[in-house]
Design an enzyme around this catalytic site. Sequence first.
Site, PDB file in Angstrom:
ATOM      1  NE  ARG A 172      -2.955   0.503   3.318  1.00  0.00           N
ATOM      2  CZ  ARG A 172      -2.380   0.918   4.513  1.00  0.00           C
ATOM      3  NH1 ARG A 172      -1.750   2.016   4.368  1.00  0.00           N
ATOM      4  NH2 ARG A 172      -2.367   0.157   5.503  1.00  0.00           N
ATOM      5  CE1 TYR A 208     -16.726  10.614 -15.828  1.00  0.00           C
ATOM      6  CE2 TYR A 208     -15.979  10.820 -13.563  1.00  0.00           C
ATOM      7  CZ  TYR A 208     -16.553  10.159 -14.463  1.00  0.00           C
ATOM      8  OH  TYR A 208     -16.766   9.004 -14.425  1.00  0.00           O
ATOM      9  CG  ASP A 258      -9.771  15.767 -15.223  1.00  0.00           C
ATOM     10  OD1 ASP A 258      -9.140  14.884 -16.330  1.00  0.00           O
ATOM     11  OD2 ASP A 258     -11.124  15.135 -14.956  1.00  0.00           O
ATOM     12  CE  LYS A 279     -12.630   7.409 -18.635  1.00  0.00           C
ATOM     13  NZ  LYS A 279     -13.006   8.478 -17.730  1.00  0.00           N
TER      14      LYS A 279
HETATM   15  C1  LIG Z   1     -13.131   9.094 -16.657  1.00  0.00           C
HETATM   16  C2  LIG Z   1     -13.013  10.254 -16.173  1.00  0.00           C
HETATM   17  C3  LIG Z   1     -12.597  10.593 -14.785  1.00  0.00           C
HETATM   18  C4  LIG Z   1     -13.070   9.407 -13.890  1.00  0.00           C
HETATM   19  O1  LIG Z   1     -12.109   8.479 -13.989  1.00  0.00           O
HETATM   20  P1  LIG Z   1     -12.441   7.038 -13.776  1.00  0.00           P
HETATM   21  O2  LIG Z   1     -11.233   6.116 -13.833  1.00  0.00           O
HETATM   22  O3  LIG Z   1     -13.511   6.429 -14.217  1.00  0.00           O
HETATM   23  O4  LIG Z   1     -12.553   6.979 -12.051  1.00  0.00           O
HETATM   24  C5  LIG Z   1     -12.497  11.816 -14.435  1.00  0.00           C
HETATM   25  N1  LIG Z   1     -12.279  12.757 -15.407  1.00  0.00           N
HETATM   26  C6  LIG Z   1     -12.725  12.864 -16.596  1.00  0.00           C
HETATM   27  C7  LIG Z   1     -12.407  13.827 -17.677  1.00  0.00           C
HETATM   28  C8  LIG Z   1     -12.925  11.361 -16.885  1.00  0.00           C
HETATM   29  O5  LIG Z   1     -13.165  11.142 -18.378  1.00  0.00           O
END
Ligand SMILES: *Cc1c(COP(=O)(O)O)cnc(C)c1O
Length: 374
Positions: A47, A99, A171, A196
């Site tokens: 962890r 998001y 982000d 992603k």
């Molecule tokens: C998918 C996404 C998230 C969240 O990510 P997870 O891996 O699904 O928790 C946050 N911000 C954006 C812009 C995203 O496309």
Amino acid sequence: MHFETRAIHIGHDVDPSTGAVSPPIVLSTTFERDADGGYSRGHAYTRASNPNRERLEAALALLEGGSVAAAFGSGQAATLSVIHTLKAGDHVIMPDDLYHGTRHLLNEHYARWGLQFSYLDMTDAETVAQAMRPNTRLVWIESPSNPRLKIANIVRIAEIAHAGGAICVCDNTWASPINQSPLALGADLVMHATTKYIGGHSDVLGGCIVGKQDDALFQQIRDFQIWGGGVPSPFDCWLLLRSIPTLPLRVQSHNDRAGRVAAFLYAHPKVTSVNYPGLADHPNHDIAAEQMRGFGGMLSFEVKGGQAEAIAVAAKVKLFTRATSLGGFESLIEHRASMEGPNSKTSPTLLRCSIGLEHPDDLIADLAQALESL
Ligand SMILES: *Cc1c(COP(=O)(O)O)cnc(C)c1O
């Protein structure tokens, strides 16, 4: 060395104990102490740190031009680590188009903890300046935004945040580190859903926070990572590291294909609007061209008619898969309002596409036959 070269070599050094070229996966949760009680080999408990996570974090820091990174088990877990640097009564500024999971976390969980939020249209940075309060501690940017691909001026908004004593976090999931470097533009931290583009194969969930330096702010993130425990498994780290060498090539191809699909949709009589920052008449095209190296693989568009017509197009495509998420090699299409649920602010005629790595002519032909059927 050039970026592509470093993306291949960082975190990928040959394993000294076996000579393995692809790194071994270290599943052990616990590590042997030295006779004197120390941990000279660097790890005590998974962890807190793990060899696969260490390699991944080094690569993620490099990709964003930072010096430190903390990997999490999902993008949401990474976002949580930033929220947990705040205290009750702090004010947070967020984009109005973001998001929906980030909005959900704040509204459903942290309002109860006494955090205050303002959701703003950040395409005009002055709106952010006007919304700053004496207790504003976090300005969150998502650019391009989801699902309307609005662009926020990162340099200007970071300046506004800092002038008011707040941190600025970006982000960067949709742009990917290949197209945009928020740390170089003034952001204090970068967040990614590595699920992603960084993962790129729709087969691993992950998130990360990258910092410029190992300062007090980043140490808070690291502490929450270790003690909050929202960490990725060694195999998840291995999969993500496996994907990073191809990230520069993949993203260049996503950019190229999305640009062509956007141009096709833009000219189509059954499409009323296309949201893609690479289009010259996108309302924020100039700032996108200034702060991005490529316009990304995501776009959204609205079809003539109503929700039924939008859903009909998604039903008729054959190459695009009807699914949420993005950044994989396969193209996806999604009726976003029904995905976001009853509180969605998204137009019912909007379809969101993650443009994959298929040949662009095939993608265009597929959308053409689906739109023709309306
Ligand atoms: C998918 C996404 C998230 C969240 O990510 P997870 O891996 O699904 O928790 C946050 N911000 C954006 C812009 C995203 O496309």
